[in-house]
Design an enzyme around this catalytic site. Structure first.
Site, short mmCIF file in Angstrom:
data_model
loop_
_atom_site.label_atom_id
_atom_site.label_comp_id
_atom_site.label_asym_id
_atom_site.label_seq_id
_atom_site.Cartn_x
_atom_site.Cartn_y
_atom_site.Cartn_z
N ASP A 102 -2.70 5.19 -10.25
CA ASP A 102 -3.54 5.89 -9.27
C ASP A 102 -4.33 7.01 -9.94
O ASP A 102 -4.24 8.17 -9.56
CB ASP A 102 -2.66 6.42 -8.13
CG ASP A 102 -1.93 5.31 -7.41
OD1 ASP A 102 -2.28 5.02 -6.26
OD2 ASP A 102 -1.00 4.71 -7.99
N HIS A 124 3.45 5.12 2.64
CA HIS A 124 3.47 3.69 2.30
C HIS A 124 4.86 3.06 2.43
O HIS A 124 5.20 2.15 1.66
CB HIS A 124 2.93 3.48 0.89
CG HIS A 124 1.52 3.97 0.70
ND1 HIS A 124 0.46 3.48 1.43
CD2 HIS A 124 1.01 4.93 -0.14
CE1 HIS A 124 -0.65 4.10 1.05
NE2 HIS A 124 -0.35 4.98 0.12
#
Length: 443
Positions: free
Chosen positions: A151, A305
């Site tokens: 990320d 998530h």
């Protein structure tokens, strides 16, 4: 001119829309920093000069050199040699480009060079013009050191992470998805290529896709991954895969499997069938370490998530367990977390160590909230930007460390020594007999 103004406006609007968070760590006085501003790295070379240069491993002794030019007539040629400015070898490759709504990419070149000698520095030139680059090939045998960062994005924190990575040498970088955070705004792919070029042109970067690479559009990209597949071509064909979204490679006693969280993964899928065949080909005498990299974590105690990797875990976890995979790295959650060896939601000394490392510097900020009380399976967790290093010392032992970006300092916050499961007599025996191992084996 209008393109530059639109890029700056996009950066400004994206930055001010992000929510700044501050949170003190439970174990020290470190203050969590807010999300960083998006950095747009400009193109400062001629149209025929290479930009966004990055390299990736191909087979045991080749390297793929990839770059972009604005000049459509630049040839896909790489000249290279062991001395600066003296190139005694040359390879020719291919080029591609793509359209995405009103955006048309530059010419994207891919050239495979080699055979190359291990642990050797090569100097190279792309397309016959522009600056000289150099890289060092990985060692042929252990030890080897991997950098793992997910990320990444392109923010102030990205720059901080890249600076920390650059400060200590390594052999190969593994990136478990979410590269540019372009999210359909294609000029951000170009900007990302420029911001990572100083590192990605110097050491091989091996990547897999994240959700931000999907970029599905019903008309221009109905199956998604248009930019990712064109720009970041990985050696999937060499491992028998039919998709750039999942593949494997071997380097210095280590078998690396890059799985696709956003490709089909059920038991009838092409990825599942490929994974079964790939695991069956592993020779643990040749590659005593097996590492898996994917995007959506199978184990996660962060509130962000939750459960998004669960269906993939249910489909594939048993395959990895039976193959005695040593480590599984994931991103997606913007924090760091390390689990004990685990299988089927229980501590298991013959299961892999799961590590979430989606904290490279993305513009969305950190995932600050973890479940409370913590799971006994989770051994260390912290919402901070940083990167990790896996040094595989020999056939039996490796050391993993997570490095936190703490202002200008290089802070190592979590470190653990690991034993390869191929060297564990208990795990080898239980794999043959398919019986549960004792929980007394070491990590």
């Amino acid at each position: 001119m209008m393109m530059k103004l639109s890029l700056h406006l996009f950066s400004f609007l994206l930055t001010i829309s992000l929510v700044a968070h501050l949170l003190k760590s439970q174990d020290d006085d470190f203050v969590r920093q807010p999300a960083g501003r998006v950095i747009l790295t400009p193109h400062d070379r001629s149209n025929s000069d290479p930009q966004q240069v990055h390299i990736s491993l191909v087979g045991k002794d080749h390297m793929k050199v990839s770059w972009v030019t604005d000049n459509n007539h630049t040839k896909s040629i790489v000249e290279y040699g062991k001395q600066s400015g003296k190139y005694n070898s040359k390879s020719t490759g291919e080029h591609t480009w793509y359209d995405y709504f009103s955006y048309t990419s530059g010419r994207i070149h891919h050239v495979t060079i080699g055979p190359l000698e291990p642990s050797t520095t090569y100097f190279y030139s792309c397309g016959g013009s522009g600056p000289e680059f150099s890289f060092k090939t990985p060692p042929q045998t252990l030890p080897i050191e991997f950098v793992i960062v997910g990320d990444l994005g392109q923010t102030d924190w990205t720059n901080s992470t890249l600076a920390h990575i650059k400060s200590i040498d390594y052999d190969v970088l593994l990136l478990p998805g979410d590269l540019s955070y372009a999210n359909g705004h294609q000029p951000l792919w170009d900007s990302f290529g420029r911001i990572v070029e100083p590192l990605a042109s110097h050491r091989p970067w091996m990547v897999t896709e994240g959700n931000h690479e999907v970029e599905i559009s019903p008309v221009v990209s109905p199956t998604g991954f248009k930019a990712f597949n064109a720009r970041w071509q990985m050696p999937y064909k060499e491992s028998g895969s039919t998709s750039n979204l999942y593949y494997s490679f071997e380097v210095a006693g280590t078998h690396i499997i890059m799985l696709g969280s956003y490709a089909e993964f059920d038991t009838k899928s092409k990825q599942y069938v490929w994974l079964v065949a790939d695991l069956a080909k592993i020779d643990r005498k040749k590659t005593p370490w097996v590492v898996v990299v994917l995007h959506a974590p199978w184990y996660n105690t962060n509130t962000a998530h939750q459960g998004e990797g669960e269906s993939m875990r249910k489909a594939m976890e048993k395959l990895l367990y039976k193959a005695r995979v040593d480590l599984v790295y994931s991103g997606h959650v913007h924090a760091y977390e390390r689990f004990t060896r685990v299988y089927n939601n229980e501590a298991d000394p013959c299961g892999p160590v799961h590590v979430t490392i989606g904290d490279g510097g993305n513009q969305e900020g950190l995932a600050l909230m973890f479940e409370d009380p913590p799971s006994p399976l989770s051994l260390y967790r912290e919402p901070s930007f940083g990167h990790g290093r896996l040094k595989i010392v020999n056939e039996t032992h490796a050391v993993w460390g997570w490095h936190r970006n703490h202002d200008s300092n290089f802070v190592v916050k979590d470190q653990v020594w690991l034993q390869s499961l191929s060297s564990s007599k208990i795990c080898s025996k239980s794999a043959d007999l398919e019986v549960p191992p004792s929980s007394k084996d070491e990590l």
